[in-house]
Design an enzyme around this catalytic site. Structure first.
Site, PDB file in Angstrom:
ATOM      1  N   THR A 170       0.828  -1.216   0.000  1.00 14.14           N
ATOM      2  CA  THR A 170       0.000   0.000   0.000  1.00 14.14           C
ATOM      3  C   THR A 170       0.859   1.260   0.000  1.00 14.14           C
ATOM      4  N   GLY A 218       2.488  -2.893   8.312  1.00 15.05           N
ATOM      5  CA  GLY A 218       2.790  -3.168   9.704  1.00 15.05           C
ATOM      6  C   GLY A 218       4.272  -3.464   9.858  1.00 15.05           C
ATOM      7  N   GLU A 245      -6.282  -5.826   3.866  1.00 16.78           N
ATOM      8  CA  GLU A 245      -6.357  -7.053   3.067  1.00 16.78           C
ATOM      9  C   GLU A 245      -7.515  -7.017   2.092  1.00 16.78           C
TER      10      GLU A 245
HETATM   11  C1  LIG Z   1     -10.321 -10.464  12.726  1.00 16.59           C
HETATM   12  C2  LIG Z   1      -9.268 -11.102  11.918  1.00 16.59           C
HETATM   13  C3  LIG Z   1      -7.861 -10.866  12.412  1.00 16.59           C
HETATM   14  C4  LIG Z   1      -6.852 -11.577  11.583  1.00 16.59           C
HETATM   15  C5  LIG Z   1      -5.397 -11.452  11.778  1.00 16.59           C
HETATM   16  C6  LIG Z   1      -4.829 -10.528  12.797  1.00 16.59           C
HETATM   17  C7  LIG Z   1      -3.306 -10.521  12.810  1.00 16.59           C
HETATM   18  C8  LIG Z   1      -2.724  -9.634  11.727  1.00 16.59           C
HETATM   19  C9  LIG Z   1      -2.947  -8.199  12.028  1.00 16.59           C
HETATM   20  C10 LIG Z   1      -2.820  -7.216  11.115  1.00 16.59           C
HETATM   21  C11 LIG Z   1      -2.278  -7.487   9.756  1.00 16.59           C
HETATM   22  C12 LIG Z   1      -2.814  -6.577   8.708  1.00 16.59           C
HETATM   23  C13 LIG Z   1      -2.110  -6.942   7.426  1.00 16.59           C
HETATM   24  C14 LIG Z   1      -2.653  -6.183   6.284  1.00 16.59           C
HETATM   25  C15 LIG Z   1      -2.024  -6.289   5.093  1.00 16.59           C
HETATM   26  C16 LIG Z   1      -2.536  -5.602   3.942  1.00 16.59           C
HETATM   27  O1  LIG Z   1      -3.523  -4.891   3.969  1.00 16.59           O
HETATM   28  S1  LIG Z   1      -1.634  -5.953   2.528  1.00 16.59           S
HETATM   29  C17 LIG Z   1      -2.385  -4.963   1.298  1.00 16.59           C
HETATM   30  C18 LIG Z   1      -3.758  -5.496   0.937  1.00 16.59           C
HETATM   31  N1  LIG Z   1      -4.209  -4.812  -0.227  1.00 16.59           N
HETATM   32  C19 LIG Z   1      -5.217  -5.276  -0.974  1.00 16.59           C
HETATM   33  O2  LIG Z   1      -5.866  -6.246  -0.666  1.00 16.59           O
HETATM   34  C20 LIG Z   1      -5.446  -4.512  -2.251  1.00 16.59           C
HETATM   35  C21 LIG Z   1      -6.826  -4.789  -2.795  1.00 16.59           C
HETATM   36  N2  LIG Z   1      -6.844  -4.543  -4.231  1.00 16.59           N
HETATM   37  C22 LIG Z   1      -6.690  -5.584  -5.121  1.00 16.59           C
HETATM   38  O3  LIG Z   1      -6.515  -6.730  -4.786  1.00 16.59           O
HETATM   39  C23 LIG Z   1      -6.787  -5.217  -6.590  1.00 16.59           C
HETATM   40  O4  LIG Z   1      -6.456  -3.868  -6.796  1.00 16.59           O
HETATM   41  C24 LIG Z   1      -8.210  -5.467  -7.143  1.00 16.59           C
HETATM   42  C25 LIG Z   1      -9.231  -4.742  -6.309  1.00 16.59           C
HETATM   43  C26 LIG Z   1      -8.447  -6.940  -7.109  1.00 16.59           C
HETATM   44  C27 LIG Z   1      -8.298  -4.930  -8.540  1.00 16.59           C
HETATM   45  O5  LIG Z   1      -7.199  -5.442  -9.199  1.00 16.59           O
HETATM   46  P1  LIG Z   1      -7.076  -5.210 -10.760  1.00 16.59           P
HETATM   47  O6  LIG Z   1      -7.553  -3.823 -11.069  1.00 16.59           O
HETATM   48  O7  LIG Z   1      -5.730  -5.586 -11.203  1.00 16.59           O
HETATM   49  O8  LIG Z   1      -8.027  -6.318 -11.262  1.00 16.59           O
HETATM   50  P2  LIG Z   1      -9.474  -6.264 -11.842  1.00 16.59           P
HETATM   51  O9  LIG Z   1      -9.475  -5.524 -13.139  1.00 16.59           O
HETATM   52  O10 LIG Z   1     -10.471  -5.881 -10.815  1.00 16.59           O
HETATM   53  O11 LIG Z   1      -9.593  -7.809 -12.119  1.00 16.59           O
HETATM   54  C28 LIG Z   1      -8.721  -8.410 -13.085  1.00 16.59           C
HETATM   55  C29 LIG Z   1      -8.861  -9.890 -12.932  1.00 16.59           C
HETATM   56  O12 LIG Z   1      -8.002 -10.332 -11.874  1.00 16.59           O
HETATM   57  C30 LIG Z   1      -8.748 -11.153 -10.980  1.00 16.59           C
HETATM   58  N3  LIG Z   1      -8.155 -11.017  -9.665  1.00 16.59           N
HETATM   59  C31 LIG Z   1      -8.003  -9.887  -8.947  1.00 16.59           C
HETATM   60  N4  LIG Z   1      -7.415 -10.166  -7.773  1.00 16.59           N
HETATM   61  C32 LIG Z   1      -7.184 -11.501  -7.742  1.00 16.59           C
HETATM   62  C33 LIG Z   1      -6.612 -12.397  -6.780  1.00 16.59           C
HETATM   63  N5  LIG Z   1      -6.167 -11.977  -5.594  1.00 16.59           N
HETATM   64  N6  LIG Z   1      -6.541 -13.701  -7.104  1.00 16.59           N
HETATM   65  C34 LIG Z   1      -7.009 -14.127  -8.285  1.00 16.59           C
HETATM   66  N7  LIG Z   1      -7.597 -13.359  -9.251  1.00 16.59           N
HETATM   67  C35 LIG Z   1      -7.662 -12.046  -8.962  1.00 16.59           C
HETATM   68  C36 LIG Z   1     -10.128 -10.589 -11.042  1.00 16.59           C
HETATM   69  O13 LIG Z   1     -11.063 -11.535 -10.592  1.00 16.59           O
HETATM   70  C37 LIG Z   1     -10.246 -10.309 -12.523  1.00 16.59           C
HETATM   71  O14 LIG Z   1     -10.503 -11.483 -13.186  1.00 16.59           O
HETATM   72  P3  LIG Z   1     -11.762 -11.512 -14.190  1.00 16.59           P
HETATM   73  O15 LIG Z   1     -11.497 -10.428 -15.184  1.00 16.59           O
HETATM   74  O16 LIG Z   1     -11.757 -12.897 -14.728  1.00 16.59           O
HETATM   75  O17 LIG Z   1     -12.948 -11.199 -13.330  1.00 16.59           O
HETATM   76  C1  LIG Z   2      -4.580  -1.744  10.512  1.00 14.99           C
HETATM   77  C2  LIG Z   2      -4.106  -1.756   9.077  1.00 14.99           C
HETATM   78  C3  LIG Z   2      -3.012  -2.524   8.734  1.00 14.99           C
HETATM   79  C4  LIG Z   2      -2.547  -2.519   7.419  1.00 14.99           C
HETATM   80  N1  LIG Z   2      -1.416  -3.251   7.119  1.00 14.99           N
HETATM   81  C5  LIG Z   2      -0.943  -3.210   5.854  1.00 14.99           C
HETATM   82  C6  LIG Z   2       0.256  -3.929   5.526  1.00 14.99           C
HETATM   83  O1  LIG Z   2       0.850  -4.576   6.387  1.00 14.99           O
HETATM   84  N2  LIG Z   2       0.729  -3.860   4.247  1.00 14.99           N
HETATM   85  C7  LIG Z   2       0.085  -3.131   3.273  1.00 14.99           C
HETATM   86  O2  LIG Z   2       0.563  -3.109   2.129  1.00 14.99           O
HETATM   87  N3  LIG Z   2      -1.063  -2.452   3.556  1.00 14.99           N
HETATM   88  C8  LIG Z   2      -1.576  -2.463   4.812  1.00 14.99           C
HETATM   89  N4  LIG Z   2      -2.723  -1.778   5.111  1.00 14.99           N
HETATM   90  C9  LIG Z   2      -3.361  -0.949   4.069  1.00 14.99           C
HETATM   91  C10 LIG Z   2      -4.648  -1.600   3.567  1.00 14.99           C
HETATM   92  O3  LIG Z   2      -4.341  -2.687   2.762  1.00 14.99           O
HETATM   93  C11 LIG Z   2      -5.454  -0.538   2.800  1.00 14.99           C
HETATM   94  O4  LIG Z   2      -5.867   0.444   3.730  1.00 14.99           O
HETATM   95  C12 LIG Z   2      -6.662  -1.177   2.133  1.00 14.99           C
HETATM   96  O5  LIG Z   2      -6.244  -1.959   1.039  1.00 14.99           O
HETATM   97  C13 LIG Z   2      -7.690  -0.137   1.655  1.00 14.99           C
HETATM   98  O6  LIG Z   2      -7.090   0.764   0.742  1.00 14.99           O
HETATM   99  P1  LIG Z   2      -7.194   2.341   1.030  1.00 14.99           P
HETATM  100  O7  LIG Z   2      -6.756   2.569   2.406  1.00 14.99           O
HETATM  101  O8  LIG Z   2      -6.500   3.021  -0.081  1.00 14.99           O
HETATM  102  O9  LIG Z   2      -8.752   2.639   0.977  1.00 14.99           O
HETATM  103  P2  LIG Z   2      -9.572   3.126  -0.331  1.00 14.99           P
HETATM  104  O10 LIG Z   2      -9.507   2.108  -1.388  1.00 14.99           O
HETATM  105  O11 LIG Z   2      -9.181   4.505  -0.644  1.00 14.99           O
HETATM  106  O12 LIG Z   2     -11.058   3.076   0.285  1.00 14.99           O
HETATM  107  C14 LIG Z   2     -11.788   4.258   0.598  1.00 14.99           C
HETATM  108  C15 LIG Z   2     -13.221   4.052   0.121  1.00 14.99           C
HETATM  109  O13 LIG Z   2     -13.202   3.969  -1.320  1.00 14.99           O
HETATM  110  C16 LIG Z   2     -14.027   2.886  -1.746  1.00 14.99           C
HETATM  111  N5  LIG Z   2     -13.524   2.311  -2.999  1.00 14.99           N
HETATM  112  C17 LIG Z   2     -12.241   2.191  -3.399  1.00 14.99           C
HETATM  113  N6  LIG Z   2     -12.159   1.571  -4.591  1.00 14.99           N
HETATM  114  C18 LIG Z   2     -13.438   1.281  -4.958  1.00 14.99           C
HETATM  115  C19 LIG Z   2     -14.039   0.631  -6.082  1.00 14.99           C
HETATM  116  N7  LIG Z   2     -13.301   0.125  -7.088  1.00 14.99           N
HETATM  117  N8  LIG Z   2     -15.382   0.493  -6.098  1.00 14.99           N
HETATM  118  C20 LIG Z   2     -16.141   0.956  -5.077  1.00 14.99           C
HETATM  119  N9  LIG Z   2     -15.639   1.584  -3.990  1.00 14.99           N
HETATM  120  C21 LIG Z   2     -14.314   1.752  -3.939  1.00 14.99           C
HETATM  121  C22 LIG Z   2     -13.875   1.866  -0.618  1.00 14.99           C
HETATM  122  O14 LIG Z   2     -14.986   0.965  -0.626  1.00 14.99           O
HETATM  123  C23 LIG Z   2     -13.865   2.755   0.613  1.00 14.99           C
HETATM  124  O15 LIG Z   2     -15.193   2.989   1.032  1.00 14.99           O
HETATM  125  C24 LIG Z   2      -3.214  -1.756   6.429  1.00 14.99           C
HETATM  126  C25 LIG Z   2      -4.339  -1.000   6.771  1.00 14.99           C
HETATM  127  C26 LIG Z   2      -4.793  -0.992   8.093  1.00 14.99           C
HETATM  128  C27 LIG Z   2      -5.996  -0.168   8.442  1.00 14.99           C
END
Ligand SMILES: CCCCCCCC/C=C\CCC/C=C/C(=O)SCCNC(=O)CCNC(=O)[C@H](O)C(C)(C)COP(=O)(O)OP(=O)(O)OC[C@H]1O[C@@H](n2cnc3c(N)ncnc32)[C@H](O)[C@@H]1OP(=O)(O)O
Ligand SMILES: Cc1cc2nc3c(=O)[nH]c(=O)nc-3n(C[C@H](O)[C@H](O)[C@H](O)COP(=O)(O)OP(=O)(O)OC[C@H]3O[C@@H](n4cnc5c(N)ncnc54)[C@H](O)[C@@H]3O)c2cc1C
Length: 613
Positions: free
Chosen positions: A181, A220, A463
């Site tokens: 991120t 994190g 996530e």
């Molecule tokens: C209470 C529970 C506690 C649990 C644990 C506690 C301990 C740990 C504590 C804290 C840890 C926190 C750790 C946090 C870490 C993070 O947050 S890491 C960062 C996470 N970020 C995200 O998840 C980003 C989300 N965004 C995306 O994944 C992508 O941008 C997208 C939204 C999927 C869009 O991607 P993109 O634009 O490239 O793709 P699309 O055009 O939408 O789709 C294209 C096709 O790809 C397929 N697709 C997309 N993603 C995936 C995947 N992951 N696997 C497989 N296929 C995927 C999608 O379906 C499309 O396919 P289609 O065209 O056939 O539909």
């Molecule tokens: C406690 C915590 C721990 C984290 N740890 C990690 C980590 O270890 N590593 C890491 O890489 N990241 C980490 N993150 C970041 C996290 O993965 C992002 O915050 C998360 O993916 C959401 O992205 P954003 O913050 O940009 O929110 P945004 O995507 O900006 O969301 C804001 C609003 O926009 C809306 N929105 C965005 N896109 C769309 C769409 N396509 N259609 C409709 N609505 C949309 C959402 O629904 C939401 O309401 C952490 C976040 C938190 C809060």
């Protein structure tokens, strides 16, 4: 020194119509796993504490799970520590500490547990988790290291890279994070700006965060703890953007822990929860890493800069899918902890009278209190059991993927995305309901519930933000609906789109049939998915582009993903309760709980169910 159990609590427990041991064994995966789970804290506390009975130890263990012990003044007299470094007199409440002090206290405990896990040679992932949670009940500064950092190495690294890097992670020679991120982008990964430009002369990548919005932000452990990151960046080679790839990036000196040249790193500041997790920011100023530092299991960059693409460019997203699955499972257990605290409290709290002059009753006797809590007990069981059901699908998909068969990847992505959103929203609502059910004492940090909420509600965001995850799942569901409309063969998981019919046999004056409940949820999901598809097609018929029509239908598409998850959960709960081999009394109770869960869901979403008759 045994502790007497509150008589109201003892009485409530004595009225159980089933043997809790059967249920506990089922939830923890059998008597041996349960024995190990109970043995661990007793073993460690016995090793640590000189004068405490096992009852106290279990009380502390259970209390630690819900932080109660921190506030009941129970402290562990730490003597004869196997790990001499742990000099602490006891677990102090971190609630009265500054962020710095709380982080240091959690770090001290986490480092102790890391050493003990290695010394005890605890190999089982679950046992490691239980062991850690005893000592670090809140956010663990190593959380990213334990999960996403190691998972990324395992799933994105070549065999050589795994051989080289995983032992460093397992022995804490390095401490890692997962840095994806950025300040400007969390959801839209194609918008990530951090670049990794290949220098063919020196066979190195030059990592750069060219703008303020490209600064890595949120990972994190980035603030203080980590000295290496698995960092996702846009690969540029031979002048071409090859999309997001993962790289092993050293951040801090392994001896001095000072940031390396070109690295600016620090903590992002106070958060709503997760106070002892040092979420940080990172800026890279043309930092060079060797070509071998790109994780090349699926995609490669050859020495001459040639990019070899992966078979599926979504494979780089696998660590997120894996962690979503972890979140799905832990959500149920988080709600289970909160509702355990609230139910115990409701058995011992006497307040108000039901019969005037009859004396104050246990608040558990109020039907409104029962509704608040029993629905959450049912929800916790439903989420835990649905996660177990999802695991079978998850394991089979992953084992096929490891053999190169990617056919289940879309289903796996849809299932983990929708269930992560459904479970974390249900968990957040449920934990808050448990807090409020405890009146003023639920608002005390000493109850343990407020921190559960402020820590875990972030799972609705990280996530994969929940709305976005629902829309991801809806892509798959909508495709299946289109295929159903054409009479094509569907994946097993969505075949109900073609077969679901509303032939409910139950009548209102008889006990509802469980098969009718599953049929009702299946029909509701099929109807909502079909309606979302119809709205999308209506948008197209109005002349909107595919993406505009998608946006036009997006609220219904989110509902479709949640209805799908709700059906998956109800079906898993009922089918697993019927087939688990429980004795009659336990099975009767669990099926009653399943009905409560399903009927409560129908009441909460009565609009959907009334609409489908
Ligand atoms: C209470 C529970 C506690 C649990 C644990 C506690 C301990 C740990 C504590 C804290 C840890 C926190 C750790 C946090 C870490 C993070 O947050 S890491 C960062 C996470 N970020 C995200 O998840 C980003 C989300 N965004 C995306 O994944 C992508 O941008 C997208 C939204 C999927 C869009 O991607 P993109 O634009 O490239 O793709 P699309 O055009 O939408 O789709 C294209 C096709 O790809 C397929 N697709 C997309 N993603 C995936 C995947 N992951 N696997 C497989 N296929 C995927 C999608 O379906 C499309 O396919 P289609 O065209 O056939 O539909
Ligand atoms: C406690 C915590 C721990 C984290 N740890 C990690 C980590 O270890 N590593 C890491 O890489 N990241 C980490 N993150 C970041 C996290 O993965 C992002 O915050 C998360 O993916 C959401 O992205 P954003 O913050 O940009 O929110 P945004 O995507 O900006 O969301 C804001 C609003 O926009 C809306 N929105 C965005 N896109 C769309 C769409 N396509 N259609 C409709 N609505 C949309 C959402 O629904 C939401 O309401 C952490 C976040 C938190 C809060």
């Amino acid at each position: 020194m045994g502790k007497s159990v509150n008589p109201d609590l003892a009485k409530a427990r004595s009225q159980a119509t089933f043997d809790p041991a059967n249920l506990t064994n089922y939830l923890y995966g059998g008597p041996e796993k349960l024995r190990r789970k109970r043995y661990l804290p007793a073993f460690v506390f016995k090793e640590l504490c000189t004068e405490m009975s096992l009852t106290d130890l279990c009380l502390i263990f259970l209390g630690l799970l819900t932080h109660v012990s921190d506030y009941l003044g129970l402290t562990l007299s730490i003597e004869n520590m196997a790990a001499k470094e742990y000099k602490e007199e006891g677990f102090k409440s971190t609630d009265d500490m500054s962020r710095e002090e709380a982080y240091e206290e959690s770090m001290r405990r986490a480092v102790y547990t890391n050493k003990r896990v290695l010394q005890l040679n605890l190999q089982d992932q679950e046992e490691q988790y239980y062991f850690r949670e005893i000592f670090v009940p809140g956010a663990n500064p190593f959380a990213l290291h334990y999960v996403m950092f190691k998972d990324a190495i395992n799933t994105q690294g070549t065999e050589d890279q795994i051989q080289k890097w995983l032992p460093l992670a397992e022995t804490y020679a390095v401490t890692g994070t997962y840095a994806q991120t950025e300040l400007g982008h969390g959801t839209f990964l194609r918008g990530l700006e951090t670049t990794a430009e290949y220098d063919v002369q020196r066979e190195e990548f030059i990592l750069n965060t060219p703008t303020i919005t490209s600064s890595k932000f949120w990972p994190g452990a980035l603030g203080k703890t980590a000295n290496v990151a698995i960092l996702n960046a846009k690969l540029i080679t031979k002048g071409r953007n090859c999309g997001m790839q993962s790289f092993w990036v050293p951040l801090r000196h392994l001896e001095t822990h000072q940031p390396l040249p070109g690295i600016t790193v620090g903590d992002i500041g106070p958060k709503f929860g997760y106070h002892t997790s040092d979420n940080g920011f990172l800026q890279l100023n043309r930092v060079r890493i060797p070509r071998e530092n790109m994780l090349m299991r699926y995609s490669k960059v050859l020495q001459d800069g040639t990019f070899v693409p992966p078979e599926n460019d979504r494979l780089v997203y696998v660590p997120m899918t894996q962690f979503r699955f972890v979140v799905i499972g832990r959500s149920g257990w988080t709600l289970a902890k909160a509702v355990t605290v609230a139910t115990r409290y409701s058995a011992v709290r006497r307040q108000s009278e039901i019969t005037p002059g009859g004396g104050e009753v246990q608040i558990l006797d109020f039907q409104t209190q029962q509704h608040k809590l029993f629905t959450q007990i049912a929800s916790a069981y439903a989420m835990i059991i649905a996660a177990k059901a999802a695991k079978d699908l998850y394991d089979s998909a992953f084992s096929k993927m490891e053999k190169g068969n990617l056919e289940d990847l879309p289903m796996l992505h849809a299932l983990t995305s929708s269930m992560k959103a459904f479970n974390t929203w249900e968990m957040a609502t449920g934990v808050e309901q448990c807090r409020m059910a405890c009146g003023g004492h639920g608002y005390l940090l000493a109850s343990g519930i407020p921190q559960m909420y402020t820590d875990m509600v972030s799972a609705c965001t990280y996530e994969g933000e929940n709305t976005v995850m629902c829309l991801q799942a809806a892509r798959f569901l909508n495709k299946c609906q289109e295929a159903a409309n054409k009479g094509e063969r569907l994946p097993q998981l969505t075949r109900f789109l073609q077969t679901s019919r509303l032939n409910i046999s139950s009548s209102l004056d008889q006990d509802v049939d469980l098969n009718d409940i599953i049929a009702a949820y299946e029909f509701r999901a099929a109807t909502v998915i079909s309606e979302a598809n119809a709205r999308l097609n209506a948008g197209l018929a109005m002349g909107k582009s595919q993406s505009e029509a998608w946006n036009y239908a997006s609220q219904l598409l989110v509902k479709a993903a949640l209805a799908f998850s709700h059906w998956f959960t109800v079906r898993a709960l009922i089918e697993n309760m019927r087939g688990a081999g429980f004795d009659n009394s336990t099975e009767t109770l669990l099926l009653q709980l399943a009905k409560l869960y399903a009927l409560d869901g129908m009441l909460r979403y009565s609009g959907d169910f009334r609409k489908v008759g």
